[in-house]
Scaffold this motif. Structure first.
Motif, PDB file in Angstrom:
ATOM      1  N   UNK A 100     122.254 -96.313  -5.221  1.00  0.00           N
ATOM      2  CA  UNK A 100     123.065 -95.831  -4.330  1.00  0.00           C
ATOM      3  C   UNK A 100     121.901 -95.595  -3.043  1.00  0.00           C
ATOM      4  N   UNK A 101     120.669 -96.313  -3.103  1.00  0.00           N
ATOM      5  CA  UNK A 101     119.830 -96.248  -2.094  1.00  0.00           C
ATOM      6  C   UNK A 101     118.650 -95.404  -2.077  1.00  0.00           C
ATOM      7  N   UNK A 102     118.680 -94.496  -3.152  1.00  0.00           N
ATOM      8  CA  UNK A 102     117.880 -93.448  -3.175  1.00  0.00           C
ATOM      9  C   UNK A 102     116.772 -93.856  -4.108  1.00  0.00           C
ATOM     10  N   UNK A 103     115.565 -93.008  -4.169  1.00  0.00           N
ATOM     11  CA  UNK A 103     114.499 -93.072  -5.056  1.00  0.00           C
ATOM     12  C   UNK A 103     114.525 -91.716  -5.969  1.00  0.00           C
ATOM     13  N   UNK A 104     114.359 -91.939  -7.092  1.00  0.00           N
ATOM     14  CA  UNK A 104     114.345 -90.755  -8.241  1.00  0.00           C
ATOM     15  C   UNK A 104     112.886 -90.824  -8.798  1.00  0.00           C
ATOM     16  N   UNK A 105     112.528 -89.504  -8.963  1.00  0.00           N
ATOM     17  CA  UNK A 105     111.080 -89.291 -10.044  1.00  0.00           C
ATOM     18  C   UNK A 105     111.247 -88.108 -10.361  1.00  0.00           C
ATOM     19  N   UNK A 106     110.072 -88.068 -11.633  1.00  0.00           N
ATOM     20  CA  UNK A 106     109.798 -86.984 -12.361  1.00  0.00           C
ATOM     21  C   UNK A 106     108.189 -86.843 -12.165  1.00  0.00           C
ATOM     22  N   UNK A 107     107.901 -85.615 -11.990  1.00  0.00           N
ATOM     23  CA  UNK A 107     106.566 -85.231 -11.952  1.00  0.00           C
ATOM     24  C   UNK A 107     106.044 -84.389 -12.716  1.00  0.00           C
ATOM     25  N   UNK A 108     104.963 -84.326 -13.649  1.00  0.00           N
ATOM     26  CA  UNK A 108     104.589 -83.214 -14.624  1.00  0.00           C
ATOM     27  C   UNK A 108     102.976 -83.150 -14.468  1.00  0.00           C
ATOM     28  N   UNK A 109     102.620 -82.002 -14.326  1.00  0.00           N
ATOM     29  CA  UNK A 109     101.170 -81.706 -14.384  1.00  0.00           C
ATOM     30  C   UNK A 109     101.069 -80.374 -13.742  1.00  0.00           C
ATOM     31  N   UNK A 110      99.793 -79.902 -13.241  1.00  0.00           N
ATOM     32  CA  UNK A 110      99.530 -78.690 -12.748  1.00  0.00           C
ATOM     33  C   UNK A 110     100.270 -78.322 -11.468  1.00  0.00           C
ATOM     34  N   UNK A 111     100.746 -77.238 -11.445  1.00  0.00           N
ATOM     35  CA  UNK A 111     101.960 -76.604 -10.285  1.00  0.00           C
ATOM     36  C   UNK A 111     101.122 -77.098  -8.839  1.00  0.00           C
ATOM     37  N   UNK A 112     100.138 -76.994  -8.469  1.00  0.00           N
ATOM     38  CA  UNK A 112      99.736 -77.297  -7.333  1.00  0.00           C
ATOM     39  C   UNK A 112      99.695 -78.714  -7.229  1.00  0.00           C
ATOM     40  N   UNK A 113      99.183 -79.565  -8.073  1.00  0.00           N
ATOM     41  CA  UNK A 113      99.326 -80.989  -7.854  1.00  0.00           C
ATOM     42  C   UNK A 113     100.791 -81.383  -7.681  1.00  0.00           C
ATOM     43  N   UNK A 114     101.630 -80.921  -8.501  1.00  0.00           N
ATOM     44  CA  UNK A 114     102.990 -81.147  -8.442  1.00  0.00           C
ATOM     45  C   UNK A 114     103.626 -80.942  -6.956  1.00  0.00           C
ATOM     46  N   UNK A 115     103.244 -79.668  -6.655  1.00  0.00           N
ATOM     47  CA  UNK A 115     103.819 -79.204  -5.141  1.00  0.00           C
ATOM     48  C   UNK A 115     103.058 -80.206  -4.252  1.00  0.00           C
ATOM     49  N   UNK A 116     101.745 -80.678  -4.300  1.00  0.00           N
ATOM     50  CA  UNK A 116     101.342 -81.487  -3.278  1.00  0.00           C
ATOM     51  C   UNK A 116     101.911 -82.892  -3.439  1.00  0.00           C
ATOM     52  N   UNK A 117     102.287 -83.484  -4.377  1.00  0.00           N
ATOM     53  CA  UNK A 117     103.011 -84.659  -4.600  1.00  0.00           C
ATOM     54  C   UNK A 117     104.428 -84.567  -4.026  1.00  0.00           C
ATOM     55  N   UNK A 118     105.153 -83.545  -4.208  1.00  0.00           N
ATOM     56  CA  UNK A 118     106.605 -83.334  -3.501  1.00  0.00           C
ATOM     57  C   UNK A 118     106.267 -83.588  -2.058  1.00  0.00           C
ATOM     58  N   UNK A 119     105.118 -82.651  -1.455  1.00  0.00           N
ATOM     59  CA  UNK A 119     104.995 -82.916   0.109  1.00  0.00           C
ATOM     60  C   UNK A 119     104.695 -84.348   0.427  1.00  0.00           C
ATOM     61  N   UNK A 120     103.984 -85.070  -0.182  1.00  0.00           N
ATOM     62  CA  UNK A 120     103.631 -86.685   0.007  1.00  0.00           C
ATOM     63  C   UNK A 120     105.007 -87.372  -0.058  1.00  0.00           C
ATOM     64  N   UNK A 121     105.850 -86.792  -0.942  1.00  0.00           N
ATOM     65  CA  UNK A 121     106.958 -87.595  -1.021  1.00  0.00           C
ATOM     66  C   UNK A 121     107.953 -87.529   0.182  1.00  0.00           C
ATOM     67  N   UNK A 122     107.910 -86.438   0.716  1.00  0.00           N
ATOM     68  CA  UNK A 122     108.475 -85.904   1.991  1.00  0.00           C
ATOM     69  C   UNK A 122     107.935 -86.674   3.306  1.00  0.00           C
ATOM     70  N   UNK A 123     106.852 -87.080   3.154  1.00  0.00           N
ATOM     71  CA  UNK A 123     106.145 -88.036   4.125  1.00  0.00           C
ATOM     72  C   UNK A 123     106.546 -89.567   3.977  1.00  0.00           C
ATOM     73  N   UNK A 124     106.275 -89.968   2.550  1.00  0.00           N
ATOM     74  CA  UNK A 124     106.302 -91.195   2.190  1.00  0.00           C
ATOM     75  C   UNK A 124     105.356 -92.140   2.986  1.00  0.00           C
ATOM     76  N   UNK A 125     105.560 -93.526   2.738  1.00  0.00           N
ATOM     77  CA  UNK A 125     104.663 -94.533   3.213  1.00  0.00           C
ATOM     78  C   UNK A 125     104.933 -94.622   4.681  1.00  0.00           C
ATOM     79  N   UNK A 126     104.191 -95.118   5.832  1.00  0.00           N
ATOM     80  CA  UNK A 126     104.562 -95.343   7.046  1.00  0.00           C
ATOM     81  C   UNK A 126     106.084 -96.121   7.398  1.00  0.00           C
TER      82      UNK A 126
END
Length: 99
Positions: free
Chosen positions: A41-67
Motif C-alpha cells: 500500500x506504499x507504507x513502511x512497517x517496522x517492529x523495534x525491541x529494546x530499552x524503552x528509551x532507545x525505542x522511543x528515540x528510534x520512533x522519533x527518528x522514523x518520524x523524520x526519516x532520511x532527507x
C-alpha cells in the motif's frame, strides 16, 4: 531500565527513497532488535525491541526519516515478542521482503 516492543507503520513518501535502509542503520546503531519492510500500500512497517528509551528515540527518528523521504503519518502501537519471529534467524535486525 525497562524494555519495550513497538509496532509502527509509516506513510507518506517512504518507498524508493532509502527509508528501510535508514531504519536499519538507525536501529542497529541503537542496538535494537526487530525488522522493517515495505508494504504494497506504499507504507513502511517496522517492529523495534529494546530499552524503552532507545525505542522511543528510534520512533522519533522514523518520524523524520532520511532527507529524501516525506513522512505524513506514523502509527505507533504496542508489539509482542512473537512479532520478532519474522526477522532472519541469524540477525538482530532484518530488512524483510515486501508484503
Amino acid at each position: 531500565m525497562s524494555a519495550a516492543i513497538r509496532h509502527v507503520t509509516i506513510s507518506g513518501r517512504v518507498q524508493g527513497v532509502g527509508y528501510r535502509y535508514f531504519v536499519e542503520h538507525e536501529a542497529r546503531s541503537r542496538d535494537l532488535e526487530g525488522w522493517v519492510r515495505n508494504r504494497r500500500d506504499g507504507s513502511v512497517e517496522a517492529v523495534f525491541s529494546g530499552p524503552a528509551e532507545a525505542v522511543t528515540a528510534m520512533i522519533a527518528a522514523c518520524r523524520r526519516g532520511p532527507s529524501s523521504a516525506r513522512v505524513e503519518a506514523l502509527r505507533d502501537e504496542s508489539g509482542n515478542p512473537d512479532m520478532l519471529n519474522l526477522r532472519e534467524a541469524s540477525e538482530r535486525f532484518s530488512v524483510l521482503r515486501t508484503v
